[in-house]
Design an enzyme around this catalytic site. Structure first.
Site, PDB file in Angstrom:
ATOM      1  N   ARG A   1       6.094  15.173  -6.399  1.00  0.00           N
ATOM      2  CA  ARG A   1       4.796  14.776  -6.964  1.00  0.00           C
ATOM      3  C   ARG A   1       4.169  16.059  -7.493  1.00  0.00           C
ATOM      4  NH1 ARG A   1       0.084  10.855  -4.764  1.00  0.00           N
ATOM      5  NH2 ARG A   1       1.616   9.427  -5.642  1.00  0.00           N
TER       6      ARG A   1
ATOM      7  N   HIS B   1       4.335   7.429 -13.474  1.00  0.00           N
ATOM      8  CA  HIS B   1       4.461   7.084 -12.046  1.00  0.00           C
ATOM      9  C   HIS B   1       5.441   5.913 -11.929  1.00  0.00           C
ATOM     10  CE1 HIS B   1       3.619   7.019  -7.909  1.00  0.00           C
ATOM     11  NE2 HIS B   1       2.373   6.596  -7.884  1.00  0.00           N
TER      12      HIS B   1
ATOM     13  N   GLN C   1       5.739   3.534  -8.731  1.00  0.00           N
ATOM     14  CA  GLN C   1       4.624   2.603  -8.592  1.00  0.00           C
ATOM     15  C   GLN C   1       4.866   1.358  -9.444  1.00  0.00           C
ATOM     16  OE1 GLN C   1       1.611   2.854  -6.667  1.00  0.00           O
ATOM     17  NE2 GLN C   1       1.701   0.695  -7.227  1.00  0.00           N
TER      18      GLN C   1
ATOM     19  N   ASP D   1      -6.957   1.216 -12.678  1.00  0.00           N
ATOM     20  CA  ASP D   1      -6.682   2.409 -11.867  1.00  0.00           C
ATOM     21  C   ASP D   1      -7.946   3.263 -11.873  1.00  0.00           C
ATOM     22  OD1 ASP D   1      -5.367   4.369 -10.382  1.00  0.00           O
ATOM     23  OD2 ASP D   1      -4.399   5.287 -12.116  1.00  0.00           O
TER      24      ASP D   1
ATOM     25  N   CYS E   1      -2.906   0.347  -8.029  1.00  0.00           N
ATOM     26  CA  CYS E   1      -1.933   1.164  -7.280  1.00  0.00           C
ATOM     27  C   CYS E   1      -2.522   1.760  -6.016  1.00  0.00           C
ATOM     28  CB  CYS E   1      -1.372   2.262  -8.178  1.00  0.00           C
ATOM     29  SG  CYS E   1      -2.594   3.501  -8.665  1.00  0.00           S
TER      30      CYS E   1
ATOM     31  N   ARG F   1       6.014  -0.683  -2.515  1.00  0.00           N
ATOM     32  CA  ARG F   1       6.474   0.695  -2.758  1.00  0.00           C
ATOM     33  C   ARG F   1       7.688   0.983  -1.875  1.00  0.00           C
ATOM     34  NH1 ARG F   1       3.040   4.561  -4.772  1.00  0.00           N
ATOM     35  NH2 ARG F   1       4.949   5.806  -4.818  1.00  0.00           N
TER      36      ARG F   1
END
Ligand code: CP
Ligand code: NVA
Length: 315
Positions: free
Chosen positions: A111, A138, A141, A233, A273, A301
């Protein structure tokens, strides 16, 4: 499972742009299979003796826990490596970090900020590198999101997904993933905060083969009208904290609330998310309401990533 792996073993997962629609569907099928086994308490020791290094240059709750638990459930182990504590944070190069990691572990999840840093890591690693979020994308996700949508709607192709808010990493990976599996992805973002042109072009190209459709709009009502899936988001992503005040002003008309979702299909589902900011990008009545599937999404996930880890790393 082993036959499928020929296509996946040893590959990186840096962006969904590198995976075909069929490959994404295969990952989702393997995820559903692994989830089913998990729910029936059937062991899935596909990564016995394997180790995943997890490099974090940003905070995380879900990504850290789901990868760590996922490796454990697959019979392997994981190492949490905060960049504050490893030499990468003191100036050791990404390339040298990749070379050294490749001598110790079987895969790396990272990450980080720049997509190019992760690509550099992948270029110098002899083992699979998995994107655990960059500023640009991402993918893990969005694999979980697609799995969740498939579970709730029974299909992906032909559904309309509206993403309302910042044209960020989540918007980008939804554009890439959704277009490849034949969805109609409508993104509504204010001018100046719209998704990256290259990503939009790639998503539009993917539609030619999949029957999907991509729209980039400024009007949230136009995006949400007739949507099967509504997604938002945070307005301020990690690394943008200095812009937070300005962003609240720009994005306030893009809040997902009951007024906006009244334009969606009556049986729409809401995804986020997480982490969420109730009262900013989404109201509590939506995220905690009957259309919200955010907890299934968070759980997925784990299952989606177990599929990725198995396909990329199992012997
Ligand atoms: N959705 C997500 O990636 O959450 P974390 O930042 O907690 O990992
Ligand atoms: N767009 C958000 C997603 C967090 C999971 C961020 O990058 O901070």
């Amino acid at each position: 499972m082993l036959a499928l792996q020929n296509k996946f073993k040893g590959r990186h997962l840096l962006t969904l742009a590198d995976y075909s629609g069929d490959e994404i569907k295969t990952i989702l099928e393997v995820a559903a299979h692994i989830k089913q086994k998990h729910k029936s308490s059937i062991p899935t020791p596909y990564l016995q003796g394997k180790t995943l290094a997890m490099i974090f240059q940003k905070a995380s709750t879900r990504t850290r826990v789901s990868f760590e638990v996922g490796m454990y459930q697959l019979g392997g182990r994981s190492l949490f490596l905060s960049s504050k504590d490893i030499q990468l944070g003191r100036g050791e190069t990404v390339a040298d970090t990749a070379r050294v990691m490749s001598r110790f572990v079987d895969g790396i999840m990272i990450r980080t900020f720049a997509q190019s840093d992760m690509e550099e890591l992948a270029r110098h690693a002899d083992i699979p590198v998995i994107n655990g979020l960059t500023d640009l994308t991402h993918p893990c996700q969005i694999l979980a999101d697609l799995l969740t949508i498939k579970e709730h709607k029974g299909k992906l192709a032909g559904l309309k997904l509206a993403y309302v808010g910042d044209g960020n990493n989540i918007a980008h990976s939804l554009l890439l993933g959704g277009s490849k599996v034949g969805m109609h992805v409508a993104v509504a973002s204010p001018r100046g905060y719209q998704p990256n042109d290259t990503i939009v072009r790639l998503a539009k190209e993917a539609c030619a083969g999949s029957g999907g459709r991509v729209e980039v709009l400024t009007d949230p009502v136009a995006a949400v009208s007739g949507a099967d899936v509504v997604v938002t988001d945070v307005w301020t992503s990690m690394g943008q904290e200095a812009e937070a005040e300005q962003r609240v002003k720009v994005f306030t008309p893009y809040q997902v609330n009951s007024r906006l979702t009244s334009h969606a299909k009556p049986d729409y589902i809401f995804l986020h998310c997480l982490p969420a900011h109730r009262g900013e990008e989404v109201t509590a009545e939506i995220i905690d309401g009957p259309h919200s599937v955010v907890w299934d999404e968070a759980e997925n996930r784990l299952h989606a990533q177990k599929a990725v880890l198995t396909l990329l790393m199992a012997d």
